[in-house]
Design a protein around this motif. Structure first.
Motif, PDB file in Angstrom:
ATOM      1  N   THR A 152       7.033  31.738  13.567  1.00 31.45           N
ATOM      2  CA  THR A 152       6.241  30.567  12.951  1.00 31.45           C
ATOM      3  C   THR A 152       4.827  30.519  13.489  1.00 31.45           C
ATOM      4  N   ASP A 153       4.677  30.998  14.670  1.00 32.14           N
ATOM      5  CA  ASP A 153       3.260  30.962  15.159  1.00 32.14           C
ATOM      6  C   ASP A 153       2.516  32.001  14.515  1.00 32.14           C
ATOM      7  N   ALA A 154       2.939  33.171  14.496  1.00 32.26           N
ATOM      8  CA  ALA A 154       2.356  34.066  13.604  1.00 32.26           C
ATOM      9  C   ALA A 154       2.096  33.843  12.360  1.00 32.26           C
ATOM     10  N   ALA A 155       2.995  33.306  11.488  1.00 28.37           N
ATOM     11  CA  ALA A 155       2.682  32.995  10.068  1.00 28.37           C
ATOM     12  C   ALA A 155       1.514  31.890  10.079  1.00 28.37           C
ATOM     13  N   ASN A 156       1.531  30.917  11.074  1.00 29.08           N
ATOM     14  CA  ASN A 156       0.555  29.906  10.975  1.00 29.08           C
ATOM     15  C   ASN A 156      -0.922  30.495  11.185  1.00 29.08           C
ATOM     16  N   ASN A 157      -0.957  31.731  11.883  1.00 28.18           N
ATOM     17  CA  ASN A 157      -2.055  32.301  12.393  1.00 28.18           C
ATOM     18  C   ASN A 157      -2.638  33.360  11.635  1.00 28.18           C
ATOM     19  N   THR A 158      -1.962  33.777  10.513  1.00 26.64           N
ATOM     20  CA  THR A 158      -2.066  34.795   9.746  1.00 26.64           C
ATOM     21  C   THR A 158      -2.573  34.282   8.208  1.00 26.64           C
ATOM     22  N   PRO A 159      -3.911  34.337   7.773  1.00 26.35           N
ATOM     23  CA  PRO A 159      -3.917  34.164   6.392  1.00 26.35           C
ATOM     24  C   PRO A 159      -3.239  35.313   5.438  1.00 26.35           C
ATOM     25  N   GLY A 160      -2.578  34.445   4.331  1.00 27.61           N
ATOM     26  CA  GLY A 160      -1.940  35.207   3.732  1.00 27.61           C
ATOM     27  C   GLY A 160      -0.652  35.559   3.841  1.00 27.61           C
ATOM     28  N   ALA A 161       0.042  35.057   4.854  1.00 30.81           N
ATOM     29  CA  ALA A 161       1.360  35.252   5.167  1.00 30.81           C
ATOM     30  C   ALA A 161       2.124  33.917   5.175  1.00 30.81           C
ATOM     31  N   LEU A 162       3.265  34.027   4.375  1.00 31.78           N
ATOM     32  CA  LEU A 162       4.110  32.673   4.199  1.00 31.78           C
ATOM     33  C   LEU A 162       5.493  32.966   4.528  1.00 31.78           C
ATOM     34  N   LEU A 163       5.826  31.943   5.367  1.00 24.81           N
ATOM     35  CA  LEU A 163       7.376  32.068   5.912  1.00 24.81           C
ATOM     36  C   LEU A 163       8.198  31.004   5.149  1.00 24.81           C
ATOM     37  N   VAL A 164       9.403  31.287   4.539  1.00 29.75           N
ATOM     38  CA  VAL A 164      10.052  30.071   4.022  1.00 29.75           C
ATOM     39  C   VAL A 164      11.632  30.474   4.433  1.00 29.75           C
ATOM     40  N   ALA A 165      12.402  29.461   5.111  1.00 27.43           N
ATOM     41  CA  ALA A 165      13.739  29.546   5.408  1.00 27.43           C
ATOM     42  C   ALA A 165      14.551  28.399   5.101  1.00 27.43           C
ATOM     43  N   THR A 166      15.768  28.490   5.105  1.00 27.34           N
ATOM     44  CA  THR A 166      16.645  27.545   4.627  1.00 27.34           C
ATOM     45  C   THR A 166      17.490  27.296   5.977  1.00 27.34           C
ATOM     46  N   ILE A 167      17.832  25.784   6.137  1.00 29.64           N
ATOM     47  CA  ILE A 167      18.551  25.373   7.148  1.00 29.64           C
ATOM     48  C   ILE A 167      19.304  24.378   6.519  1.00 29.64           C
ATOM     49  N   PRO A 168      20.881  24.439   6.674  1.00 31.23           N
ATOM     50  CA  PRO A 168      21.664  23.606   5.915  1.00 31.23           C
ATOM     51  C   PRO A 168      21.811  22.174   6.440  1.00 31.23           C
ATOM     52  N   SER A 169      21.977  21.312   5.469  1.00 31.69           N
ATOM     53  CA  SER A 169      22.182  19.846   6.196  1.00 31.69           C
ATOM     54  C   SER A 169      23.770  19.499   6.028  1.00 31.69           C
ATOM     55  N   SER A 170      24.409  20.298   5.601  1.00 34.85           N
ATOM     56  CA  SER A 170      26.094  19.927   5.264  1.00 34.85           C
ATOM     57  C   SER A 170      26.652  20.621   6.397  1.00 34.85           C
ATOM     58  N   GLN A 171      27.783  19.660   6.866  1.00 36.70           N
ATOM     59  CA  GLN A 171      28.581  20.368   8.124  1.00 36.70           C
ATOM     60  C   GLN A 171      29.393  21.651   7.756  1.00 36.70           C
ATOM     61  N   ILE A 172      29.833  21.843   6.267  1.00 35.99           N
ATOM     62  CA  ILE A 172      30.623  22.774   5.890  1.00 35.99           C
ATOM     63  C   ILE A 172      29.829  24.009   6.162  1.00 35.99           C
ATOM     64  N   GLU A 173      28.399  24.116   6.226  1.00 33.61           N
ATOM     65  CA  GLU A 173      27.771  25.275   6.144  1.00 33.61           C
ATOM     66  C   GLU A 173      27.318  25.498   7.818  1.00 33.61           C
ATOM     67  N   VAL A 174      27.403  24.558   8.457  1.00 36.56           N
ATOM     68  CA  VAL A 174      26.884  24.585   9.902  1.00 36.56           C
ATOM     69  C   VAL A 174      27.987  25.422  10.881  1.00 36.56           C
ATOM     70  N   GLY A 175      29.256  25.035  10.677  1.00 33.57           N
ATOM     71  CA  GLY A 175      30.256  25.612  11.436  1.00 33.57           C
ATOM     72  C   GLY A 175      30.510  24.993  12.687  1.00 33.57           C
ATOM     73  N   GLY A 176      30.990  25.689  13.866  1.00 34.41           N
ATOM     74  CA  GLY A 176      31.658  25.266  15.075  1.00 34.41           C
ATOM     75  C   GLY A 176      30.430  24.834  16.115  1.00 34.41           C
ATOM     76  N   GLU A 177      30.650  25.080  17.339  1.00 36.81           N
ATOM     77  CA  GLU A 177      29.674  24.684  18.526  1.00 36.81           C
ATOM     78  C   GLU A 177      28.321  25.204  18.320  1.00 36.81           C
ATOM     79  N   GLY A 178      28.561  26.671  17.983  1.00 37.02           N
ATOM     80  CA  GLY A 178      27.185  27.426  17.942  1.00 37.02           C
ATOM     81  C   GLY A 178      26.414  26.943  16.731  1.00 37.02           C
ATOM     82  N   GLY A 179      27.265  26.623  15.573  1.00 40.44           N
ATOM     83  CA  GLY A 179      26.591  26.384  14.500  1.00 40.44           C
ATOM     84  C   GLY A 179      25.907  24.781  14.613  1.00 40.44           C
TER      85      GLY A 179
END
Length: 604
Positions: free
Chosen positions: A261-288
């Protein structure tokens, strides 16, 4: 043999009666001079022919990256032709174009929605935007960029696609040139720059430690670039409590996330897009549970907010995916149908919800055509609240089956309403039942749309009802509108909403549908302890108390006088209930609210 023959004859008689009723309904609708929806709106070829696979409605970024996805996702032009560019997606595209051209834009974007909310679809849209296809071939994109004074850079945009459930932290990946990749950052570097790019993080990849500042050098070397990470939590949770994996440790992985995230912020022309679930179905167990919290904390420092689709935009997403665009002639026919419904709601204003007579409702009908807004409202409000329904994806799965069934069976109706959903079609029924508890199947077979269901019998035995298939339509509407809301505080439908889901021009006799509701109330009477059944709750009427005292069914409110007369017949004169004071009784009516129809069960 005799019994089998009798059953076959009975089925033939039922089919003959059903055909006669359907013909009568078609004549009533034909008298309006308005066209059936199937004469105006044509489904896409895969929906009309039934060649679609339900799995196709679950977009897969990894398959798109490998070139193995269906054409509707894999082909950039076809993808954008079927994609409705919502306000949220529009902001993503504009921001990405600014970022790639070096004129601003957010460097880090987190997409977070419920299961099936369109996260992966948005990633695929960005993937194709950064590809080799000219924007002139991407429907809606050229106009969007021109309107914001933007152009994509002439040089190639490097793309890296990381899909969590496709990466195995316990195994290495051997590339065609012999390069051995251990970690997610090794995979990222290889996708951006091949063996040369991998060499920039090789030591960190082989030791399973975060590459740190090397990521900034990597992104600057291969800018403009797009990094898409889908199902990140699904990958990160595999590290939880583990050690000695080729991909590193849980803590090392989140050190990498912070460095990225720091590298994307410091690099013109770079874009980072990520998905993070908000549903408990996708999250899973303790690690999730632990992984998304760590990711959210990292992204919260610099991420941009992404707006998910509004309800109106969701309607258009589904409509565009299922149906071809309307021709100018078809638009004229659509407007005539909508006008006919508007006139019906104006003339019979007291029989329908008050918002139906407003001009905005006709605008909504045009936007959702050939689907009635009431059906979409129920899908996106009640059904989408079910944890596993997957919102837009679940609506697409269901409506694809519904449209296909109605199309091949020459549905004569003016619009697709809750009452016209072919619940007697096994595939449609299964798509609905898969989200509900197992005993709903018995309810459907007995009280809604089975071969020997009560509504079919009522329509057959009562010509006035059979002319409009009134009992069947009422039962379907009540089931569809109340089944998913059994755990909600406000269950079921009121009588106006039931009529809204049933009646169309040519059937302007609300009293007949009210009569169907009353007959269903009187005759659906299986014991409450055995199964669910349809129920109408009215002002001042309590839910059935116990199976030994009352028999359950779809019961309709009767006047207090009628109830008193019934009590006098059943009880000795000295055993009459003490009457409430009229003022107390009126207050109780006000507290309990309007009549509602719902499917209910004992103790709920």
């Amino acid at each position: 043999m005799l019994r089998r023959r009798f059953e076959e004859e009975a089925k033939k008689a039922q089919k003959k009666a059903a055909v006669a009723q359907s013909t009568s309904q078609e004549k009533s609708l034909a008298q309006t001079g308005l066209p059936a929806w199937r004469e105006v709106a044509e489904p896409h070829d895969d929906v009309a022919s039934g060649r679609f696979q339900l799995a196709e409605f679950a977009a897969d970024l990894h398959q798109v990256w490998r070139g193995e996805a269906p054409d509707e996702y894999n082909d950039p032009a076809e993808f954008y032709r079927r994609t409705y560019i919502t306000e949220g997606l529009s902001s993503l595209i504009v921001g990405a174009a600014r970022r790639f051209s070096g004129s601003g834009g957010d460097p880090v974007i987190q997409l977070q929605t419920n299961f099936g909310g369109g996260k992966t679809h948005a990633l695929i849209a960005l993937y194709h935007l950064a590809g080799d296809t000219p924007v002139t071939q991407l429907k809606g994109v050229e106009e969007l960029l021109a309107g914001n004074g933007l152009e994509l850079p002439s040089e190639a945009i490097r793309r890296a696609v990381l899909v969590g459930h496709q990466l195995l932290p316990g195994e290495t990946s051997v590339k065609d040139d012999g390069t051995v990749v251990h970690t997610m950052w090794g995979e990222l570097a290889y996708q951006l720059g091949g063996a040369e790019g991998y060499a920039m993080v090789a030591e960190a990849d082989q030791t399973g430690t975060s590459p740190g500042a090397a990521l900034t050098e990597l992104l600057r070397e291969y800018s403009p670039c797009l990094v898409l990470i889908d199902e990140w939590v699904g990958y990160a949770r595999q590290f939880y409590g583990m050690s000695g994996l080729p991909a590193g440790s849980f803590d090392a992985h989140f050190s990498f996330a912070q460095a990225l995230t720091d590298a994307a912020n410091n690099t013109p022309g770079a874009l980072l897009v990520a998905t993070i679930p908000s549903s408990q179905i996708e999250v899973g167990g303790e690690g999730g549970q632990a992984a998304p919290k760590r990711l959210e904390n990292l992204f919260a420092r610099m991420q941009a907010n992404w707006r998910t689709a509004t309800a109106e935009e969701s309607f258009e997403i589904v409509r565009r995916r299922l149906f071809k665009e309307l021709t100018p002639e078809a638009l004229t026919k659509r407007d005539a149908v909508v006008k006919g419904f508007g006139e019906l709601y104006q003339k019979q204003a007291s029989e329908f919800p008050s918002e139906c007579k407003e001009g905005d409702y006709q605008r909504r009908m045009k936007a959702t055509y050939p689907v009635h807004p009431e059906l979409f409202d129920r899908l996106f409000e009640e059904w989408s609240d079910l944890e596993r329904f997957q919102r837009t994806r679940g609506v697409l799965r269901l409506m694809a089956e519904v449209v296909h069934s109605l199309w091949i069976n020459d549905d004569p109706n003016l619009l697709i309403l809750p009452s016209t959903i072919p619940i007697d079609d096994s595939k449609v029924s299964e798509e609905l039942l898969r989200h509900l508890e197992a005993d709903w199947r018995t309810v459907v077979e007995a009280d809604v749309d089975g071969d020997n269901a009560l509504p079919l019998k009522l329509d057959k035995d009562n010509p006035n009802l059979g002319r409009f298939l009134a009992a069947r339509k009422v039962a379907r509407t009540v089931y569809f509108g109340s089944a998913p809301s059994q755990q909600a505080a406000n269950k079921g439908l009121d009588d106006r909403s039931i009529k809204l889901g049933c009646i169309q021009p040519g059937e302007e006799r609300p009293a007949i549908f009210g009569d169907a509701l009353r007959k269903l109330s009187d005759q659906a009477s299986l014991p409450l302890s055995r199964r669910r059944s349809l129920l109408v709750c009215a002002p001042g009427q309590r839910q059935p108390a116990h199976p030994s005292r009352r028999r359950q069914g779809l019961r309709h409110h009767r006047s207090r006088g009628h109830r008193r007369r019934r009590l006098r017949r059943r009880r000795p004169a000295h055993h009459h209930r003490k009457r409430r004071h009229p003022q107390v009784q009126r207050q109780r009516f006000r507290e309990l609210g309007p009549a509602r129809a719902t499917l209910t069960t004992n103790g709920r």
